[in-house]
Design a protein around this motif. Structure first.
Motif, PDB file in Angstrom:
ATOM      1  N   PRO A 387       0.806  -1.316  -0.157  1.00 52.36           N
ATOM      2  CA  PRO A 387       0.072  -0.041  -0.121  1.00 52.36           C
ATOM      3  C   PRO A 387       0.844   1.271  -0.025  1.00 52.36           C
ATOM      4  O   PRO A 387       1.933   1.253   0.378  1.00 52.36           O
ATOM      5  CB  PRO A 387      -0.796   0.042   1.336  1.00 52.36           C
ATOM      6  N   GLU A 388       0.410   2.223  -0.622  1.00 48.07           N
ATOM      7  CA  GLU A 388       1.184   3.559  -0.621  1.00 48.07           C
ATOM      8  C   GLU A 388       1.632   4.085   0.768  1.00 48.07           C
ATOM      9  O   GLU A 388       2.781   4.574   0.666  1.00 48.07           O
ATOM     10  CB  GLU A 388       0.010   4.746  -1.225  1.00 48.07           C
ATOM     11  N   GLN A 389       0.709   4.014   1.637  1.00 44.46           N
ATOM     12  CA  GLN A 389       0.938   4.569   2.930  1.00 44.46           C
ATOM     13  C   GLN A 389       2.248   3.800   3.643  1.00 44.46           C
ATOM     14  O   GLN A 389       2.729   4.505   4.609  1.00 44.46           O
ATOM     15  CB  GLN A 389      -0.389   4.645   3.800  1.00 44.46           C
ATOM     16  N   ILE A 390       2.602   2.739   3.213  1.00 43.48           N
ATOM     17  CA  ILE A 390       3.790   2.185   3.922  1.00 43.48           C
ATOM     18  C   ILE A 390       4.960   2.045   2.899  1.00 43.48           C
ATOM     19  O   ILE A 390       6.145   1.445   3.293  1.00 43.48           O
ATOM     20  CB  ILE A 390       3.459   0.694   4.495  1.00 43.48           C
ATOM     21  N   GLN A 391       5.031   2.279   1.601  1.00 44.23           N
ATOM     22  CA  GLN A 391       6.066   2.445   0.841  1.00 44.23           C
ATOM     23  C   GLN A 391       7.092   3.426   1.331  1.00 44.23           C
ATOM     24  O   GLN A 391       7.098   4.450   1.834  1.00 44.23           O
ATOM     25  CB  GLN A 391       5.786   2.839  -0.602  1.00 44.23           C
ATOM     26  N   GLY A 392       8.439   2.491   1.610  1.00 45.54           N
ATOM     27  CA  GLY A 392       9.629   3.235   1.964  1.00 45.54           C
ATOM     28  C   GLY A 392       9.676   3.341   3.596  1.00 45.54           C
ATOM     29  O   GLY A 392      10.644   3.856   4.018  1.00 45.54           O
ATOM     30  N   GLU A 393       8.550   2.697   4.197  1.00 47.83           N
ATOM     31  CA  GLU A 393       8.545   3.197   5.785  1.00 47.83           C
ATOM     32  C   GLU A 393       8.527   1.614   6.429  1.00 47.83           C
ATOM     33  O   GLU A 393       8.570   1.864   7.816  1.00 47.83           O
ATOM     34  CB  GLU A 393       7.409   3.624   5.940  1.00 47.83           C
ATOM     35  N   VAL A 394       8.786   0.432   5.781  1.00 46.10           N
ATOM     36  CA  VAL A 394       8.995  -0.743   6.449  1.00 46.10           C
ATOM     37  C   VAL A 394      10.210  -1.231   6.090  1.00 46.10           C
ATOM     38  O   VAL A 394      10.914  -1.130   5.013  1.00 46.10           O
ATOM     39  CB  VAL A 394       7.710  -1.704   6.159  1.00 46.10           C
ATOM     40  N   VAL A 395      10.741  -2.295   7.022  1.00 41.66           N
ATOM     41  CA  VAL A 395      11.883  -2.939   6.945  1.00 41.66           C
ATOM     42  C   VAL A 395      11.995  -3.900   5.546  1.00 41.66           C
ATOM     43  O   VAL A 395      10.673  -4.576   5.401  1.00 41.66           O
ATOM     44  CB  VAL A 395      12.194  -3.904   8.067  1.00 41.66           C
ATOM     45  N   THR A 396      12.815  -3.734   4.634  1.00 42.32           N
ATOM     46  CA  THR A 396      12.651  -4.488   3.519  1.00 42.32           C
ATOM     47  C   THR A 396      13.967  -5.512   3.301  1.00 42.32           C
ATOM     48  O   THR A 396      14.012  -6.215   2.493  1.00 42.32           O
ATOM     49  CB  THR A 396      12.632  -3.619   2.367  1.00 42.32           C
ATOM     50  N   ASP A 397      14.785  -5.271   4.084  1.00 43.20           N
ATOM     51  CA  ASP A 397      16.088  -6.187   4.000  1.00 43.20           C
ATOM     52  C   ASP A 397      16.627  -6.757   5.266  1.00 43.20           C
ATOM     53  O   ASP A 397      16.478  -6.290   6.388  1.00 43.20           O
ATOM     54  CB  ASP A 397      17.246  -5.714   2.848  1.00 43.20           C
ATOM     55  N   LEU A 398      17.674  -7.675   5.087  1.00 44.60           N
ATOM     56  CA  LEU A 398      18.330  -8.201   6.305  1.00 44.60           C
ATOM     57  C   LEU A 398      19.089  -7.329   6.936  1.00 44.60           C
ATOM     58  O   LEU A 398      18.868  -7.142   8.256  1.00 44.60           O
ATOM     59  CB  LEU A 398      19.014  -9.472   5.902  1.00 44.60           C
ATOM     60  N   GLU A 399      19.916  -6.419   6.511  1.00 45.21           N
ATOM     61  CA  GLU A 399      20.797  -5.561   7.092  1.00 45.21           C
ATOM     62  C   GLU A 399      19.960  -4.743   8.334  1.00 45.21           C
ATOM     63  O   GLU A 399      20.218  -4.370   9.365  1.00 45.21           O
ATOM     64  CB  GLU A 399      21.503  -4.745   6.229  1.00 45.21           C
ATOM     65  N   ASP A 400      18.817  -4.228   7.616  1.00 43.26           N
ATOM     66  CA  ASP A 400      18.077  -3.393   8.525  1.00 43.26           C
ATOM     67  C   ASP A 400      17.328  -3.999   9.794  1.00 43.26           C
ATOM     68  O   ASP A 400      17.219  -3.437  10.801  1.00 43.26           O
ATOM     69  CB  ASP A 400      16.680  -2.555   7.513  1.00 43.26           C
ATOM     70  N   ALA A 401      16.748  -5.103   9.276  1.00 40.14           N
ATOM     71  CA  ALA A 401      16.271  -5.991  10.336  1.00 40.14           C
ATOM     72  C   ALA A 401      17.093  -6.378  11.443  1.00 40.14           C
ATOM     73  O   ALA A 401      16.619  -6.376  12.771  1.00 40.14           O
ATOM     74  CB  ALA A 401      15.574  -7.355   9.688  1.00 40.14           C
ATOM     75  N   GLN A 402      18.273  -6.751  10.993  1.00 43.86           N
ATOM     76  CA  GLN A 402      19.372  -6.976  12.372  1.00 43.86           C
ATOM     77  C   GLN A 402      19.625  -6.021  13.128  1.00 43.86           C
ATOM     78  O   GLN A 402      20.083  -6.210  14.403  1.00 43.86           O
ATOM     79  CB  GLN A 402      20.668  -7.578  11.485  1.00 43.86           C
ATOM     80  N   ASP A 403      19.210  -4.585  12.850  1.00 47.36           N
ATOM     81  CA  ASP A 403      19.486  -3.557  13.777  1.00 47.36           C
ATOM     82  C   ASP A 403      18.426  -3.292  14.700  1.00 47.36           C
ATOM     83  O   ASP A 403      18.389  -2.395  15.648  1.00 47.36           O
ATOM     84  CB  ASP A 403      19.777  -2.410  12.907  1.00 47.36           C
ATOM     85  N   ARG A 404      17.245  -4.166  14.305  1.00 45.79           N
ATOM     86  CA  ARG A 404      16.016  -3.974  15.239  1.00 45.79           C
ATOM     87  C   ARG A 404      16.140  -4.675  16.482  1.00 45.79           C
ATOM     88  O   ARG A 404      16.755  -5.880  16.606  1.00 45.79           O
ATOM     89  CB  ARG A 404      14.748  -4.428  14.476  1.00 45.79           C
TER      90      ARG A 404
END
Length: 418
Positions: A387-404
């Motif tokens: 959906p448009e309201q979440i484009q670019g605002e959610v984790v999309t790859d492993l490297e970002d996920a590992q920082d959470r």
């Protein structure tokens, strides 16, 4: 008792009551089986789900995580929670949901082992379990590439997400859980939450329940009762599919819905091909659990919550499209049955090969494949429709996920078990 006596001869009433008791023990053993694997594998499953690197590895992670906790309801709800927490992105979560569909049939296959004492029943029971295995494997093999390249799952799921964002939480009541969960909880408490001990008790109860179910069904079944089962529950594909769907939604457990039919297949009351639409209805039914969890998480309208709703809807869209593509044509829907019939002879040659099949398909192969493919750099091209309201605002790859931080992940124990 009076109503029962109008349906059953007086001498069979106690057998019917024994059947109900055997079913209670059977359901409790399945609950304990899930509890045991959760006690031993919950942390491992959570780690696996949070660290998938690419779509291929994600499918195998979904299989392995589901078999570790013995519940696709738990693994898919946990996946939804990871997305809602921002730990896992949509691109990583969708393949996991597809893999969970394969992993969910492990309980069926374990239940089929309970018929090893009778070779003919053993073959029929395993054939029934293998039909669901092969259907789910074929469906994932077709729809994973279609999603990776053409977004055939995420696009329709996005359209539905846009329609229902903001509905909020819904809870379903499971009458079986009201009775079974306290019994299972008591047994787990007596073992001091020792996973391996709970597993032994679960298998012992499962074996006893299956033996009792088969004996009592043989004693109760007659031509009239068999005829009614075939006419009213499996008389047509839509009756069987609707029955599987409604029962699964009611009890919030496709493991119960599908596993309870295995003894009927073993006794030749229902054929494997007749059971297929029933299994497929259960497939759709079990996706409602993750959807309910996602509706709750998406209630505040933030990006991660909407992403979790999208992922849950992808699971449901996948089940519906798989049925729409693979079931209508007779020659196509017979493929899983044909594969099951061709494979069952060597799989059921003895108990060792049957156990080896379960270990290989649901544990060793997913673990090895996830480990081998985790470093493959094939994730960069996959961009699911969102959906448009979440484009670019959610984790999309492993490297970002590992920082959470994983500490805010929703507790999977709060979700219904499959």
């Amino acid at each position: 008792m009076k109503r029962i006596s109008q349906v059953l001869p007086q001498g069979q009433i106690w057998k019917f009551m024994g059947l109900l008791l055997a079913l209670l023990i059977f359901f409790t053993s399945l609950e304990l089986l899930g509890d045991a694997f959760e006690l031993m594998g919950e942390d491992a499953a959570e780690f696996l789900l949070a660290t998938t690197a690419n779509p291929i590895a994600g499918v195998f992670v979904g299989i392995l995580a589901t078999t570790l906790v013995q519940s696709s309801s738990t693994s898919t709800s946990l996946t939804v929670a990871l997305v809602a927490s921002g730990t896992l992105g949509v691109a990583g979560a969708i393949p996991i949901m597809l893999g969970a569909n394969i992993g969910t049939s492990v309980t069926n296959t374990i239940v089929a082992l309970g018929h090893f004492h009778n070779r003919d029943e053993f073959r029929k029971a395993f054939t029934g379990a293998l039909v669901l295995d092969f259907f789910n494997i074929i469906a994932v093999a077709i729809f994973l590439p279609l999603e990776l390249f053409f977004n055939v799952l995420s696009w329709p799921a996005t359209q539905v997400t846009n329609l229902i964002v903001g509905i909020g939480a819904i809870e379903l009541f499971s009458p079986i859980d009201v009775v079974v969960e306290p019994l299972a909880g008591l047994i787990v408490g007596l073992t001091q939450e020792t996973g391996w001990l709970v597993l032994i008790i679960a298998f012992a109860l499962l074996y006893f329940a299956l033996r009792s179910l088969v004996k009592l069904l043989k004693a109760l079944l007659n031509e009239d009762l068999e005829g009614k089962i075939k006419k009213y529950l499996f008389g047509s594909w839509w009756q069987a599919m609707l029955f599987g769907l409604l029962i699964t939604i009611a009890v919030q457990s496709s493991s119960i819905t599908t596993s309870v039919i295995i003894p009927l297949i073993a006794l030749a009351v229902v054929a494997a091909l007749q059971a297929l639409p029933y299994f497929l209805g259960a497939n759709i039914g079990t996706s409602t659990t993750a959807l309910i969890a996602a509706l709750s998480l998406a209630g505040n309208g933030d990006a991660e919550g909407i992403a979790s709703l999208l992922v849950a809807l992808v699971h449901m869209v996948f089940d519906i499209l798989a049925i729409a593509l693979l079931f209508p044509l007779k020659k196509v829907r017979e493929i899983p049955v044909w594969l099951a019939q061709k494979s069952v002879s060597w799989i059921t040659a003895n108990r060792i090969t049957a156990i080896a099949y379960i270990a290989a398909l649901f544990y060793l192969l997913p673990f090895g494949a996830a480990w081998l493919t985790n470093d493959w750099d094939i994730a960069t091209f996959y961009e699911p429709t969102v959906p448009e309201q979440i484009q670019g605002e959610v984790v999309t790859d492993l490297e970002d996920a590992q920082d959470r931080d994983l500490t805010d992940i929703t507790d999977p124990d709060s979700t219904p078990q499959e």
